[in-house]
Motif scaffolding. Structure first.
Motif, PDB file in Angstrom:
ATOM      1  N   THR A 117      54.015  52.927  -3.010  1.00  0.00           N
ATOM      2  CA  THR A 117      55.336  53.264  -3.530  1.00  0.00           C
ATOM      3  C   THR A 117      55.539  54.776  -3.435  1.00  0.00           C
ATOM      4  O   THR A 117      54.648  55.500  -3.007  1.00  0.00           O
ATOM      5  CB  THR A 117      55.458  52.810  -4.997  1.00  0.00           C
ATOM      6  OG1 THR A 117      54.461  53.479  -5.764  1.00  0.00           O
ATOM      7  CG2 THR A 117      55.291  51.302  -5.119  1.00  0.00           C
ATOM      8  N   ASP A 122      58.323  55.419 -13.029  1.00  0.00           N
ATOM      9  CA  ASP A 122      58.816  54.042 -12.987  1.00  0.00           C
ATOM     10  C   ASP A 122      60.081  53.938 -12.131  1.00  0.00           C
ATOM     11  O   ASP A 122      61.083  53.367 -12.529  1.00  0.00           O
ATOM     12  CB  ASP A 122      59.037  53.504 -14.395  1.00  0.00           C
ATOM     13  CG  ASP A 122      59.978  54.375 -15.213  1.00  0.00           C
ATOM     14  OD1 ASP A 122      60.358  55.469 -14.745  1.00  0.00           O
ATOM     15  OD2 ASP A 122      60.333  53.949 -16.330  1.00  0.00           O
ATOM     16  N   CYS A 123      60.017  54.498 -10.930  1.00  0.00           N
ATOM     17  CA  CYS A 123      61.126  54.462  -9.979  1.00  0.00           C
ATOM     18  C   CYS A 123      61.482  53.018  -9.627  1.00  0.00           C
ATOM     19  O   CYS A 123      60.594  52.197  -9.403  1.00  0.00           O
ATOM     20  CB  CYS A 123      60.750  55.220  -8.697  1.00  0.00           C
ATOM     21  SG  CYS A 123      61.968  55.045  -7.375  1.00  0.00           S
ATOM     22  N   LYS A 124      62.775  52.731  -9.603  1.00  0.00           N
ATOM     23  CA  LYS A 124      63.247  51.411  -9.174  1.00  0.00           C
ATOM     24  C   LYS A 124      64.292  51.545  -8.075  1.00  0.00           C
ATOM     25  O   LYS A 124      64.922  50.570  -7.703  1.00  0.00           O
ATOM     26  CB  LYS A 124      63.823  50.649 -10.366  1.00  0.00           C
ATOM     27  CG  LYS A 124      62.780  50.313 -11.408  1.00  0.00           C
ATOM     28  CD  LYS A 124      63.367  49.571 -12.572  1.00  0.00           C
ATOM     29  CE  LYS A 124      62.329  49.415 -13.664  1.00  0.00           C
ATOM     30  NZ  LYS A 124      62.893  48.954 -14.912  1.00  0.00           N
ATOM     31  N   CYS A 129      59.183  50.141  -4.786  1.00  0.00           N
ATOM     32  CA  CYS A 129      58.989  50.554  -6.182  1.00  0.00           C
ATOM     33  C   CYS A 129      59.480  49.460  -7.132  1.00  0.00           C
ATOM     34  O   CYS A 129      58.790  49.126  -8.103  1.00  0.00           O
ATOM     35  CB  CYS A 129      59.725  51.861  -6.456  1.00  0.00           C
ATOM     36  SG  CYS A 129      59.099  53.269  -5.514  1.00  0.00           S
ATOM     37  N   ALA A 130      60.644  48.892  -6.854  1.00  0.00           N
ATOM     38  CA  ALA A 130      61.176  47.809  -7.680  1.00  0.00           C
ATOM     39  C   ALA A 130      60.277  46.584  -7.592  1.00  0.00           C
ATOM     40  O   ALA A 130      60.016  45.906  -8.593  1.00  0.00           O
ATOM     41  CB  ALA A 130      62.594  47.459  -7.245  1.00  0.00           C
ATOM     42  N   CYS A 133      57.244  47.215  -9.754  1.00  0.00           N
ATOM     43  CA  CYS A 133      57.621  47.135 -11.164  1.00  0.00           C
ATOM     44  C   CYS A 133      57.750  45.673 -11.601  1.00  0.00           C
ATOM     45  O   CYS A 133      57.233  45.279 -12.650  1.00  0.00           O
ATOM     46  CB  CYS A 133      58.927  47.887 -11.399  1.00  0.00           C
ATOM     47  SG  CYS A 133      59.456  47.874 -13.114  1.00  0.00           S
ATOM     48  N   ASN A 134      58.415  44.862 -10.795  1.00  0.00           N
ATOM     49  CA  ASN A 134      58.568  43.441 -11.116  1.00  0.00           C
ATOM     50  C   ASN A 134      57.214  42.739 -11.148  1.00  0.00           C
ATOM     51  O   ASN A 134      56.957  41.896 -12.004  1.00  0.00           O
ATOM     52  CB  ASN A 134      59.488  42.753 -10.117  1.00  0.00           C
ATOM     53  CG  ASN A 134      60.925  43.197 -10.271  1.00  0.00           C
ATOM     54  OD1 ASN A 134      61.318  43.718 -11.312  1.00  0.00           O
ATOM     55  ND2 ASN A 134      61.710  43.002  -9.239  1.00  0.00           N
TER      56      ASN A 134
END
Length: 177
Positions: A117, A122-124, A129-130, A133-134
């Motif tokens: 990433t 916590d980049c989305k 990155c998203a 996070c998921n």
């Protein structure tokens, strides 16, 4: 109140968040061993629960060999194999267990969650990155759904009392002294 909590749970936005996690679980990226090679395979973990979900410490304890092993892992974007940075002792132990339990799929966060990433908190904004996070948000489901969740100890048990203490902790009978 309980009513407001139920309304929040049923809120459309909240349900949309759960859909993201469901898609991660329904196409869970696992690894399948072929000798010293680990190849990617997607499974639907809601229906196929015969996989090992491995928990281990990324940093080695003083009791473990720190060297990465001879295992080659299929990368995310093509069929190219790369040497795994996961310690040889970790992969050796889990693969022996999988052979013993006759389980063919391994989920290990270091390889089954994309790690490449942008590196900003916590980049989305970026797709990868998203996606990461998921995946992190769905990890509890990965372990809950697995018929074979495994946690590796980073230190040896040397005495009978240490084994007894571990058994009490794992069975929920340890109240602390």
């Amino acid at each position: 109140s309980i009513i407001s909590q139920l309304v929040d749970i049923g809120d459309e936005r909240n349900q949309q968040e759960h859909v993201k996690f469901r898609s991660f679980i329904s196409s869970l990226r696992c690894l399948r061993s072929k000798g010293t090679q680990l190849h990617r395979k997607s499974i639907n973990a809601f229906h196929q629960r015969r996989y090992v979900a491995l928990s281990y410490t990324w940093d080695p304890s003083k009791y473990e060999d720190k060297r990465p092993g001879q295992y080659l892992v299929e990368n995310w974007d093509d069929n190219f194999l790369q040497r795994s940075p996961v310690r040889k002792c970790v992969l050796d132990r889990v693969l022996r267990y999988m052979h013993y339990a006759d389980v063919h799929f391994l989920w290990i966060d270091a390889h089954c969650i994309r790690q490449d990433t942008c590196g900003v908190g916590d980049c989305k904004r970026h797709y990868r990155c998203a996606q990461k996070c998921n995946a992190l948000q769905a990890m509890d489901l990965v372990y809950q759904l697995s018929d074979h969740p495994v946690a590796l100890l980073g230190r040896p048990l040397r005495t009978k009392s240490e084994l007894h203490l571990l058994a009490r902790i794992l069975s929920g009978h340890f109240a602390g002294d």
